[in-house]
Design an enzyme around this catalytic site. Structure first.
Site, PDB file in Angstrom:
ATOM      1  N   GLU B 122       0.835  -1.202   0.000  1.00 25.69           N
ATOM      2  CA  GLU B 122       0.000   0.000   0.000  1.00 25.69           C
ATOM      3  C   GLU B 122       0.874   1.257   0.000  1.00 25.69           C
ATOM      4  OE1 GLU B 122      -0.659  -2.781   1.543  1.00 25.69           O
ATOM      5  OE2 GLU B 122      -2.665  -3.258   0.779  1.00 25.69           O
ATOM      6  N   ASP B 136       2.201  13.078 -15.007  1.00 26.23           N
ATOM      7  CA  ASP B 136       1.075  13.433 -15.879  1.00 26.23           C
ATOM      8  C   ASP B 136       0.882  14.940 -15.969  1.00 26.23           C
ATOM      9  OD1 ASP B 136      -1.308  13.004 -17.439  1.00 26.23           O
ATOM     10  OD2 ASP B 136      -2.466  13.451 -15.651  1.00 26.23           O
TER      11      ASP B 136
END
Lengths: 169, 169, 169, 169, 169, 169
Positions: B122, B136
């Site tokens: 995680e 991005d």
């Protein structure tokens, strides 16, 4: 971003004039063939590498599981990356190269789309999740594995044209 | 994995005796406090770094968006990594350190759980997706950014005890 | 369900007294060890069966991909089946048996949980999605494949105790 | 698959020349109208069948819930089946026929798309998840229900043309 | 938030001392029974209301579909709300009251959990998505429908104790 | 719906002639530019409003987190609303207006698509989830916040043409 000429300076396209994040409008873009290839490198201890390598010829196919995870993750990119557009990908492939001399596995993903925006993030997400899966499956024997060199190798299609890593210098 | 004594050799725990992948049984494990911390490094051109840095004080908060993406991705880990157990995480935090001298952003994630299995994946997923989000949002100005040094820094809890990167040598 | 005595007749537990669907309350149930095993059978033409069988020893591991799909689907059960409770599964395994005489593949999934409700649906979802994946990967050569015999083989734990297929008669 | 002529033998299209799974490239395919219809059969004890049947006219609409689950699952197909392409479906319908003489419910799903690849898997996923939902809602009264006869009935569109179950013989 | 006394001022718990968003740590909290109830109101033209009302007694059960959507959305809350903890909900119910005099539908959802954090967001998400579904199914005849009065009615369990709307004044 | 003339009466398009819910067929519709704008209003106590307002200029950017949640939720609309079509959205923007005189935050979302069906539900889902996120982040200081006035402001494109709230009267 400046008042005078937006072309003067590089600009983060995911923010509007007020600095608010937004999913940018691509509806005016043409549908073209778009392809992107990305890579990642997972480095590990030689004993761990030997376990993965032996799985390829015998029992315990770590890379087969990581490949599926990478392919499925490419399809989930728009769920994970907040400002990515949802895309109907037309192709996803994930491949592995064993590098015994570096005690590392190289991952390469290629994604294709006929659409209005590029698929760089899909290729990068595929190699990242394939690498994480590889870590997960080997972590009981080697928690010190590292994932690195995640980068875009190549992309084509769209207004910004073709990019090839290394060409920019 | 060896014929004689399964304790003799390191073994990939996600495969059964026939080499088939499986989500391993953790139901007999005790519920303990488990914490894991992971990191990643995103390297970029100085101009790109300057844009991110300025967003922190003005318009365009790249890191705020990447933080949310990393936190949300930690909760999706079991959806992405095939053999991870679904977990009711009790804490997720993602932080960034700007490293101007390296023209890089360091990402650190800490995840906690009171449960039967560790949260290393995680934490690693959180830093990976935060790094991808950063890529991005900046890719229009710098497609050559690279993500690296993704590794587990520390974990505690569970039968295997505490791990700290660098201690193994 | 009748006016007089709700205990008189079998009753669909997922509906309240007004006939409205609901996710039934399990918070008063004890946490016990729960295990469920389910199966499915995918029947096909002998040529298709031969392709799958050869993939096990050579290239093209159809069953390896279907296994991962089944394991991941078990974790998505509560997303798919409207009234299923979200569960922190502690184990999922999916196995295949090749039945050359029937030109069929038998799929068996076992799911375990320490929790307040059973895992029958998770085991049934795992075999169903593994079977669908098998169909998907072979459909170009055999669109006539059929999936059948999806049923619960065994479950234990919880107030209703142990169930074994075939015992009811 | 053989060395000499790949056209000689049927071949599993989801694997590349090295036997690695991949999401096959559909970007060169034409966008055509594609429709697929699939079915499934859920068999149960007569008492269970009576409960479902009565829900249709009174309280407890099992089939209404199963219909919604099937429609929603069709939209999730690419999330569940590893090598399926994500598709912008244009129509999904799920219908039920009560078969009192067989003490069974027949489920039929039809899916349509204007796109580059078929929707067989979407129709098969819809009937499978509708069937699983029906099982879930009735399992407290009948754990011995079985799901079978999941198959493609019909598909049209695309290069491989029209398929109708039963025609192949 | 101030240096001296954190009790001095109300404070947004989802931010750390540096103002960074985080999923707060609940691992030290006790597992208690937690219940939350929320409501929403969907207002529409009398003709639209009549269509919904008639569906209850005849064809076209708008409310049945909206109920399932609300229940499923409660399970997706942690996927939607960035800083919500993933929770293994033990109960979800969604109910509707027709208010002909107001030409409106009142939606009420109750969610329960035995766990370390409250379920207010799950109840609020359930009513919101049920309301959106109702809008979706009726929008072709009435785009002017409005959704309002979304609020928490009641919650119990946890350190902050019981809350009942209207008591605060 | 009636036997004679389906144009006589308003009709719920998401149901077939038998009253069964279905995802309606849009494959014959033309691909046009479609845009929809929706709004929501979150009302709160003045102290809560002051905390949000101060976060805009200092630490704790509640609105930045809510914006990301709204954008991501727009992309999940077809996962949440049972009969919505999956859509490749080309633009999503979520904005906030602080209304100090009403002690409220107004949320507006705009969604665009070049496609076969409208994006009203995506815009409404975006404002709803942004509002729920705002509630989540402030609930520790103000459980009495209410969300209301969720409605469609404007939509264009498609056969039904342009809609503007307020014009219908």
């Amino acid at each position: 971003m400046g008042a005078g000429d937006p072309g003067d300076a590089p600009r983060l396209t995911h923010f509007d004039a007020h600095g608010n994040a937004a999913m940018v409008d691509v509806s005016a873009k043409a549908e073209t063939e778009r392809v992107a290839t990305a890579e990642a490198l997972v480095s590990m201890r030689p004993e761990t590498f030997a376990l993965i390598e032996s799985g390829q010829v015998a029992k315990g196919d770590v890379l087969g599981v990581a490949r599926i995870a990478g392919i499925m993750a490419a399809k989930r990119t728009a769920d994970l990356i907040p400002l990515c557009h949802p895309l109907a990908l037309s192709r996803v492939a994930v491949d592995f190269t064993l590098l015994p001399e570096r005690s590392a596995v190289r991952i390469e993903a290629t994604v294709a789309l006929k659409g209005r925006t590029g698929v760089e993030m899909e290729a990068l997400t595929a190699v990242s999740v394939a690498a994480l899966t590889l870590y997960d499956m080997c972590k009981a024997v080697d928690r010190g594995m590292t994932i690195g060199d995640i980068r875009l190798l190549h992309k084509s299609g769209g207004k910004s044209g073709t990019y090839r890593a290394g060409d920019e210098a």
